[in-house]
Design a protein around this motif. Structure first.
Motif, PDB file in Angstrom:
ATOM      1  N   GLY A  50       0.347  -2.541  33.356  1.00  0.00           N
ATOM      2  CA  GLY A  50      -0.444  -3.617  33.910  1.00  0.00           C
ATOM      3  C   GLY A  50      -1.930  -3.423  33.650  1.00  0.00           C
ATOM      4  N   LEU A  51      -2.749  -4.226  34.303  1.00  0.00           N
ATOM      5  CA  LEU A  51      -4.200  -4.133  34.143  1.00  0.00           C
ATOM      6  C   LEU A  51      -4.716  -3.001  35.036  1.00  0.00           C
ATOM      7  N   SER A  52      -4.668  -1.790  34.525  1.00  0.00           N
ATOM      8  CA  SER A  52      -5.043  -0.636  35.336  1.00  0.00           C
ATOM      9  C   SER A  52      -5.730   0.415  34.469  1.00  0.00           C
ATOM     10  N   ALA A  53      -6.353   1.380  35.149  1.00  0.00           N
ATOM     11  CA  ALA A  53      -6.977   2.489  34.433  1.00  0.00           C
ATOM     12  C   ALA A  53      -5.930   3.337  33.719  1.00  0.00           C
ATOM     13  N   THR A  54      -4.712   3.380  34.267  1.00  0.00           N
ATOM     14  CA  THR A  54      -3.643   4.156  33.640  1.00  0.00           C
ATOM     15  C   THR A  54      -3.348   3.648  32.241  1.00  0.00           C
ATOM     16  N   LEU A  55      -3.412   2.340  32.058  1.00  0.00           N
ATOM     17  CA  LEU A  55      -3.187   1.767  30.732  1.00  0.00           C
ATOM     18  C   LEU A  55      -4.176   2.333  29.724  1.00  0.00           C
ATOM     19  N   VAL A  56      -5.446   2.419  30.104  1.00  0.00           N
ATOM     20  CA  VAL A  56      -6.475   2.943  29.207  1.00  0.00           C
ATOM     21  C   VAL A  56      -6.259   4.426  28.960  1.00  0.00           C
ATOM     22  N   VAL A  57      -5.950   5.177  30.010  1.00  0.00           N
ATOM     23  CA  VAL A  57      -5.753   6.626  29.878  1.00  0.00           C
ATOM     24  C   VAL A  57      -4.590   6.937  28.948  1.00  0.00           C
ATOM     25  N   VAL A  58      -3.471   6.277  29.136  1.00  0.00           N
ATOM     26  CA  VAL A  58      -2.300   6.529  28.299  1.00  0.00           C
ATOM     27  C   VAL A  58      -2.583   6.148  26.851  1.00  0.00           C
ATOM     28  N   GLY A  59      -3.238   5.008  26.645  1.00  0.00           N
ATOM     29  CA  GLY A  59      -3.556   4.592  25.284  1.00  0.00           C
ATOM     30  C   GLY A  59      -4.455   5.595  24.574  1.00  0.00           C
ATOM     31  N   LEU A  60      -5.498   6.069  25.245  1.00  0.00           N
ATOM     32  CA  LEU A  60      -6.398   7.049  24.643  1.00  0.00           C
ATOM     33  C   LEU A  60      -5.689   8.380  24.415  1.00  0.00           C
ATOM     34  N   ALA A  61      -4.814   8.772  25.338  1.00  0.00           N
ATOM     35  CA  ALA A  61      -4.072  10.021  25.165  1.00  0.00           C
ATOM     36  C   ALA A  61      -3.185   9.956  23.926  1.00  0.00           C
ATOM     37  N   LEU A  62      -2.539   8.812  23.704  1.00  0.00           N
ATOM     38  CA  LEU A  62      -1.693   8.662  22.520  1.00  0.00           C
ATOM     39  C   LEU A  62      -2.524   8.741  21.240  1.00  0.00           C
ATOM     40  N   TYR A  63      -3.714   8.160  21.268  1.00  0.00           N
ATOM     41  CA  TYR A  63      -4.581   8.225  20.094  1.00  0.00           C
ATOM     42  C   TYR A  63      -5.011   9.656  19.781  1.00  0.00           C
ATOM     43  N   SER A  64      -5.161  10.485  20.787  1.00  0.00           N
ATOM     44  CA  SER A  64      -5.641  11.855  20.571  1.00  0.00           C
ATOM     45  C   SER A  64      -4.579  12.779  19.994  1.00  0.00           C
ATOM     46  N   LEU A  65      -3.323  12.370  20.044  1.00  0.00           N
ATOM     47  CA  LEU A  65      -2.242  13.276  19.666  1.00  0.00           C
ATOM     48  C   LEU A  65      -2.325  13.730  18.207  1.00  0.00           C
ATOM     49  N   THR A  66      -2.579  12.814  17.300  1.00  0.00           N
ATOM     50  CA  THR A  66      -2.566  13.196  15.889  1.00  0.00           C
ATOM     51  C   THR A  66      -3.635  14.234  15.577  1.00  0.00           C
ATOM     52  N   LEU A  67      -4.818  14.104  16.170  1.00  0.00           N
ATOM     53  CA  LEU A  67      -5.887  15.076  15.937  1.00  0.00           C
ATOM     54  C   LEU A  67      -5.558  16.415  16.580  1.00  0.00           C
ATOM     55  N   LEU A  68      -5.043  16.378  17.803  1.00  0.00           N
ATOM     56  CA  LEU A  68      -4.768  17.614  18.525  1.00  0.00           C
ATOM     57  C   LEU A  68      -3.584  18.367  17.936  1.00  0.00           C
ATOM     58  N   VAL A  69      -2.493  17.664  17.666  1.00  0.00           N
ATOM     59  CA  VAL A  69      -1.298  18.325  17.143  1.00  0.00           C
ATOM     60  C   VAL A  69      -1.577  18.957  15.781  1.00  0.00           C
ATOM     61  N   ARG A  70      -2.224  18.216  14.901  1.00  0.00           N
ATOM     62  CA  ARG A  70      -2.512  18.729  13.563  1.00  0.00           C
ATOM     63  C   ARG A  70      -3.381  19.982  13.615  1.00  0.00           C
ATOM     64  N   ASN A  71      -4.405  19.966  14.443  1.00  0.00           N
ATOM     65  CA  ASN A  71      -5.333  21.095  14.469  1.00  0.00           C
ATOM     66  C   ASN A  71      -4.747  22.304  15.185  1.00  0.00           C
ATOM     67  N   LEU A 118      -1.555  23.029  15.275  1.00  0.00           N
ATOM     68  CA  LEU A 118      -0.569  23.550  14.333  1.00  0.00           C
ATOM     69  C   LEU A 118      -1.243  24.288  13.182  1.00  0.00           C
ATOM     70  N   ALA A 119      -2.352  23.735  12.690  1.00  0.00           N
ATOM     71  CA  ALA A 119      -3.088  24.406  11.613  1.00  0.00           C
ATOM     72  C   ALA A 119      -3.641  25.744  12.084  1.00  0.00           C
ATOM     73  N   VAL A 164      -2.220  36.742  21.321  1.00  0.00           N
ATOM     74  CA  VAL A 164      -2.647  36.957  19.936  1.00  0.00           C
ATOM     75  C   VAL A 164      -2.813  35.634  19.192  1.00  0.00           C
ATOM     76  N   GLU A 165      -1.754  34.869  19.098  1.00  0.00           N
ATOM     77  CA  GLU A 165      -1.760  33.696  18.225  1.00  0.00           C
ATOM     78  C   GLU A 165      -2.623  32.558  18.776  1.00  0.00           C
ATOM     79  N   LEU A 166      -2.434  32.218  20.051  1.00  0.00           N
ATOM     80  CA  LEU A 166      -3.233  31.119  20.613  1.00  0.00           C
ATOM     81  C   LEU A 166      -4.725  31.426  20.621  1.00  0.00           C
ATOM     82  N   PRO A 167      -5.158  32.642  21.021  1.00  0.00           N
ATOM     83  CA  PRO A 167      -6.597  32.925  20.940  1.00  0.00           C
ATOM     84  C   PRO A 167      -7.162  32.802  19.532  1.00  0.00           C
ATOM     85  N   LEU A 168      -6.390  33.242  18.523  1.00  0.00           N
ATOM     86  CA  LEU A 168      -6.876  33.160  17.152  1.00  0.00           C
ATOM     87  C   LEU A 168      -6.813  31.732  16.609  1.00  0.00           C
ATOM     88  N   ALA A 169      -6.027  30.879  17.255  1.00  0.00           N
ATOM     89  CA  ALA A 169      -5.941  29.472  16.837  1.00  0.00           C
ATOM     90  C   ALA A 169      -7.006  28.609  17.504  1.00  0.00           C
TER      91      ALA A 169
END
Length: 243
Positions: A90-111, A113-114, A141-146
């Protein structure tokens, strides 16, 4: 000829100190909402992206589908994304939050993983030789170095979220975007310019803040030390000390 009014608001100037003084609370509320929407959406995206990146790293056959789906989501125009989510939230702040979170996934997952894939094989082998289990090796070890690669993605995702939050004005939850769109409709120059400048300042502030966090999380980089274990016996931990 009529003399121009002394009030910059009456003249509708682009730069107007009276606008800042008379609309201070409105600007503060808009900045607060903008920051809140950005932080919550990027935080939600990070919570989703980290397990996806770990899954893709552990089961390599999922790399293609995970990256493919997140990339497709990123290509959806923002107005179309909000329209698709509208029946659910609906017309709520949750709509904006979820939409922005979905947009951030490709940048976050790729980096993320890299960053994990970039951990030196010698470091991981040394950790296993010291008796580190998979979970301990991942966390210490791995997460700190990533972190450097992951933080690069987080910084880009955050700055992008600051910009995209303004689109939330179409549902009434756009932070400074509400002022920008209202100012454009009324051709209120001072409001449009002030809100736009504040968006830029928020983006720069977030970027500098995350850069500082990255430096705190990677003290070995400031000291100029190599992340490789010395002679295969000692490993850098998240605190930067050798274990």
């Amino acid at each position: 000829m009529t003399a121009p009014p002394d009030d910059c608001l009456a003249r509708n100037d682009w730069i107007c100190g009276d606008y800042l003084s008379t609309r201070r609370q409105i600007l503060l509320d808009a900045v607060g909402q903008h920051v809140q929407l950005t932080v919550v959406s990027v935080g939600l995206g990070l919570v989703i992206a980290l397990p996806l990146a770990l899954l893709a790293r552990r089961r390599r056959w999922t790399v293609g589908p995970v990256l493919g789906i997140t990339t497709v989501i990123y290509t959806i125009p923002s107005l179309a994304m909000f329209s698709l989510l509208l029946p659910v939230y609906g017309l709520s702040a949750t709509l904006v939050v979820v939409g922005l979170a979905l947009y951030s996934l490709t940048l976050l997952v790729r980096n993320i993983l890299a960053g994990l894939d970039g951990v030196p094989a010698g470091t991981k082998e040394a950790a296993r030789g010291m008796g580190y289990g998979p979970m301990r090796q991942l966390l210490t070890v791995e997460l700190p170095l990533a972190v450097p690669a992951a933080m690069a993605g987080l910084r880009i995702a955050t700055v992008s979220a600051v910009a995209l939050t303004t689109v939330g004005a179409i549902v009434g939850y756009g932070g400074l975007g509400n002022l920008i769109y209202a100012g454009m409709n009324a051709y209120f120059k001072a409001q449009v310019l002030t809100a736009s400048v504040l968006c830029v300042l928020i983006a720069v502030a977030f970027d500098l803040l995350l850069l500082g966090v990255e430096r705190l999380l990677t003290p070995w980089r400031r000291a100029g030390r190599s992340p490789r274990p010395a002679r295969g016996r000692r490993l850098p931990t998240a605190s930067g000390r050798r274990a």
